[in-house]
Design a protein around this motif. Structure first.
Motif, mmCIF file in Angstrom:
data_model
loop_
_atom_site.group_PDB
_atom_site.id
_atom_site.type_symbol
_atom_site.label_atom_id
_atom_site.label_comp_id
_atom_site.label_asym_id
_atom_site.label_seq_id
_atom_site.Cartn_x
_atom_site.Cartn_y
_atom_site.Cartn_z
ATOM 1 N N ASN A 468 0.730 -1.699 -0.120
ATOM 2 C CA ASN A 468 0.090 -0.125 -0.219
ATOM 3 C C ASN A 468 1.052 1.410 -0.201
ATOM 4 O O ASN A 468 0.462 2.476 0.633
ATOM 5 C CB ASN A 468 -0.705 -0.402 1.471
ATOM 6 C CG ASN A 468 -1.612 -0.655 1.426
ATOM 7 O OD1 ASN A 468 -2.182 -1.687 -0.027
ATOM 8 N ND2 ASN A 468 -2.337 -1.786 2.549
ATOM 9 N N LEU A 469 2.251 1.262 -0.933
ATOM 10 C CA LEU A 469 2.873 2.308 -1.741
ATOM 11 C C LEU A 469 1.840 3.408 -1.597
ATOM 12 O O LEU A 469 0.871 2.544 -3.223
ATOM 13 C CB LEU A 469 4.202 2.025 -1.392
ATOM 14 C CG LEU A 469 4.870 1.592 -0.941
ATOM 15 C CD1 LEU A 469 6.116 0.766 -1.748
ATOM 16 C CD2 LEU A 469 5.453 2.786 0.429
ATOM 17 N N LYS A 470 1.973 4.516 -1.368
ATOM 18 C CA LYS A 470 1.408 5.339 -2.216
ATOM 19 C C LYS A 470 2.318 6.014 -3.554
ATOM 20 O O LYS A 470 3.553 5.939 -3.832
ATOM 21 C CB LYS A 470 1.517 7.013 -1.322
ATOM 22 C CG LYS A 470 0.703 8.101 -1.952
ATOM 23 C CD LYS A 470 -0.582 8.217 -2.836
ATOM 24 C CE LYS A 470 -0.994 9.467 -2.683
ATOM 25 N NZ LYS A 470 -2.486 9.098 -3.258
ATOM 26 N N LEU A 471 1.628 6.010 -4.619
ATOM 27 C CA LEU A 471 2.637 6.284 -5.906
ATOM 28 C C LEU A 471 1.989 7.937 -6.434
ATOM 29 O O LEU A 471 0.958 8.831 -6.176
ATOM 30 C CB LEU A 471 1.570 5.353 -6.793
ATOM 31 C CG LEU A 471 1.932 4.209 -6.713
ATOM 32 C CD1 LEU A 471 1.244 3.393 -8.336
ATOM 33 C CD2 LEU A 471 3.017 3.686 -7.055
ATOM 34 N N LEU A 503 15.528 0.821 -5.029
ATOM 35 C CA LEU A 503 15.020 0.155 -4.519
ATOM 36 C C LEU A 503 14.815 -0.049 -5.698
ATOM 37 O O LEU A 503 13.918 0.555 -6.809
ATOM 38 C CB LEU A 503 13.773 0.738 -3.361
ATOM 39 C CG LEU A 503 14.678 0.742 -2.624
ATOM 40 C CD1 LEU A 503 13.662 1.165 -1.071
ATOM 41 C CD2 LEU A 503 15.289 -0.532 -1.406
ATOM 42 N N HIS A 504 13.585 -1.998 -5.860
ATOM 43 C CA HIS A 504 13.321 -2.332 -6.584
ATOM 44 C C HIS A 504 11.352 -1.512 -7.362
ATOM 45 O O HIS A 504 10.860 -1.795 -6.655
ATOM 46 C CB HIS A 504 13.632 -3.644 -7.373
ATOM 47 C CG HIS A 504 14.209 -4.222 -7.535
ATOM 48 N ND1 HIS A 504 15.301 -3.628 -8.541
ATOM 49 C CD2 HIS A 504 15.405 -4.650 -6.314
ATOM 50 C CE1 HIS A 504 16.606 -4.602 -8.492
ATOM 51 N NE2 HIS A 504 16.490 -5.071 -6.649
ATOM 52 N N GLN A 505 11.687 -0.463 -7.927
ATOM 53 C CA GLN A 505 9.549 -0.138 -7.579
ATOM 54 C C GLN A 505 9.119 -1.376 -8.350
ATOM 55 O O GLN A 505 9.551 -2.017 -9.867
ATOM 56 C CB GLN A 505 10.171 1.183 -9.470
ATOM 57 C CG GLN A 505 10.589 1.855 -8.801
ATOM 58 C CD GLN A 505 10.106 2.491 -7.098
ATOM 59 O OE1 GLN A 505 8.847 2.639 -7.458
ATOM 60 N NE2 GLN A 505 11.091 3.902 -6.590
ATOM 61 N N GLY A 506 7.619 -1.737 -7.859
ATOM 62 C CA GLY A 506 7.416 -2.679 -8.026
ATOM 63 C C GLY A 506 5.601 -1.864 -7.818
ATOM 64 O O GLY A 506 4.227 -2.540 -6.941
ATOM 65 N N GLY A 507 5.233 -0.829 -8.083
ATOM 66 C CA GLY A 507 4.121 -0.408 -8.342
ATOM 67 C C GLY A 507 3.497 0.182 -6.255
ATOM 68 O O GLY A 507 4.362 0.047 -5.648
#
Length: 566
Positions: A468-471, A503-507
């Motif tokens: 639930n990271l904010k985009l 860090l690897h971005q994954g949405g």
């Protein structure tokens, strides 16, 4: 491998419980089967009588008046085999603890519900004898309140169904209890009770026509089939299904096979199957747990209501029995696992064969290592019970383990994270192996170090998922900061920070995986702390885990290759 593995393990355990210690296997084999059974039965009755005197009213009350409806014959025999009052008190504690859906909680809802049912049975079903001793009380204590009760306290006229021959008759007082589901029995179960004496003591019956008060009165209450001359009243006494009902009308499939009727009649009066495993874990005096198991469960979000639970088991190789063939030492374990709800419903079960093979040159070194196994199962959030049984196929030794399994609920709208896994191996896997095989979590192979002990020459692996990271509305990327700290006695020893660029971005979901060298740490106990901050929402989440660093042993020139754990 089939489910017979678990059955054979439980059978072996029950045999060890049921064989009196004064008889060796050789002694018993020399006796005829019927004589052995007679002597065993006589010995048991003799011991029970003696035990009743030793226990006094309190102990005798527990066995005869408190738990007779839910204690299995194997558990009862195990109780009678105990020799001291202290052992019997410990047995009682374990008896209830084994039935507690939350073994760590001081409150045991199963025990409380059992005593409530005892009180209810005594209040509502007494008839010259305590209500708990009646058939209705017995069923109520085992299965609880029925979903429906059809009660006829004064009997009266009743119309037979076509399956019972039709026609009208007069009935004794009777009740029909309906359960929509009984675990281990089936669906839509009906249990009938009849009071032929009018005393208020209803007896359980497997004959739906036992309530017919005119059944033995010549010419009274004939069925339609008898009125039409299709059958005779005397035929009621020669039914092959064990009932006294008249001949059914027309073609019907409702007449249950007599063996099914008898089987279900007795099964509803026995404790449910979920109460039959105390014999596995009463105490080391009764069942020896020869194989030690270390266990760990991790929790990773799959969907909003599903959690992936990797269950990891580790067994010391020194506890295993090896056979040598052509220079290779081999051991084989059979493993059975079962996950149940607090109500005893099985939601997952799994079984596997664990094989370990070591060449002669590495065998002695491998005995100081462990074998590790993992099974990942999807579960909904909630409380479960996990049971594990392993058997060494060479020695027959057993390992038995059970624990409460609390699967967390991951939040849908705020920052959340999986459990923090400390691993001795983290590596990417080919796309063809993603999500398949042991230790594979998404696109990584992550092998936990259950002991959380690392040599100074090892690398400490960290695996964590953030949810639930904010985009960012413009870049559609996350913006976060991750702080890694190692502390000892609350003093910071090491730290480093990573930003979203590293860090690897994954949405909205991000995986953290990295190896941290521990060569600079002196032997001792430490804590690793991972703090993630979502800079777009200012939400923060922290995960910590303890670990130990040990000095690396001196290199053994004879063993230049280190055998893997798995």
């Amino acid at each position: 491998m089939r489910l017979w593995i678990c059955a054979s393990l439980l059978f072996a355990l029950s045999v060890s419980l049921l064989c009196p210690s004064s008889f060796s296997a050789r002694d018993q084999s020399a006796l005829p089967d019927n004589l052995t059974k007679q002597q065993s039965s006589k010995e048991l009755r003799k011991r029970e009588k003696k035990l009743s005197k030793e226990l006094g009213s309190q102990g005798d009350d527990w066995l005869r008046n408190i738990v007779p409806d839910i204690i299995t014959e194997e558990e009862r025999r195990a109780f009678l085999e105990l020799g001291t009052e202290e052992e019997r008190e410990q047995y009682k504690e374990i008896f209830w603890r084994d039935r507690n859906p939350d073994v760590e909680s001081p409150v045991n809802p199963v025990r409380e519900e059992h005593y409530r049912r005892l009180a209810y049975a005594d209040e509502h079903f007494a008839s010259g004898i305590p209500g708990r001793k009646t058939d209705r009380g017995h069923i109520y204590i085992i299965w609880g309140a029925p979903d429906e009760i059809e009660s006829h306290p004064t009997g009266g006229t009743y119309d037979r169904t076509p399956e019972q021959g039709g026609g009208s008759s007069t009935a004794y007082p009777w009740e029909l209890w309906r359960y929509r589901h009984l675990e281990g029995i089936g669906e839509n179960i009906e249990i009938e009770f009849v009071d032929p004496t009018g005393s208020g003591e209803y007896r359980i019956t497997r004959d739906p026509c036992e309530k017919d008060a005119l059944g033995h009165v010549p010419g009274a209450g004939p069925s339609l089939s008898e009125t039409m001359g299709l059958s005779r009243r005397a035929n009621r006494l020669t039914n092959t299904n064990g009932t006294t009902c008249p001949m059914p009308l027309g073609t019907t499939t409702a007449s249950m096979n007599q063996f099914d009727i008898v089987d279900r009649y007795f099964r509803v009066q026995r404790p449910p199957e979920r109460f039959r495993d105390l014999e596995e874990k009463v105490s080391s005096r009764i069942v020896h747990n020869e194989i030690h198991m270390d266990y760990r469960a991790d929790f990773l979000r799959v969907t909003s209501n599903t959690v992936l639970v990797p269950i990891t088991v580790e067994v010391p190789n020194r506890d295993l029995s090896f056979q040598s063939k052509q220079g290779v030492h081999s051991a084989v374990l059979n493993l059975y696992g079962r996950i149940t709800t607090p109500g005893g419903v099985v939601v997952q079960s799994f079984e596997d064969v664990i094989s370990r093979d070591f060449p002669e040159s590495l065998f002695q070194f491998s005995l100081n290592r462990s074998s590790i196994y993992q099974k990942s199962v999807p579960l909904r959030s909630g409380l479960y019970r996990l049971d594990l049984v392993i058997k060494d196929t060479i020695s027959g030794n057993l390992g038995v383990f059970n624990t409460a399994l609390r699967v967390p609920r991951f939040e849908d709208s705020k920052l959340d994270a999986s459990t923090l896994i400390l691993a001795d191996q983290i590596q990417s896997v080919p796309s063809s192996q993603v999500g398949a095989g042991q230790f594979v979590l998404n696109s990584y192979k992550v092998r936990p170090r259950l002991s959380r002990e690392f040599l100074s020459t090892d690398k400490l692996g960290i695996f964590l998922q953030l949810y639930n990271l904010k985009l960012d509305d413009g870049s559609h990327r996350t913006n976060l900061s991750v702080l890694y700290r190692i502390t000892q006695d609350q003093q910071e020893i090491w730290r480093t920070v990573e930003t979203a660029d590293h860090l690897h971005q994954g949405g909205e979901q991000l995986t953290i995986e990295r190896l941290i060298p521990v060569a600079s740490l002196v032997p001792g106990r430490y804590t690793v702390e991972v703090t993630a901050i979502d800079l777009l929402t200012n939400d923060t989440i922290v995960r910590t885990a303890d670990f130990t660093v040990k000095a690396a042993p001196a290199l053994n020139p004879a063993a230049t290759v280190r055998p893997p754990n798995s």
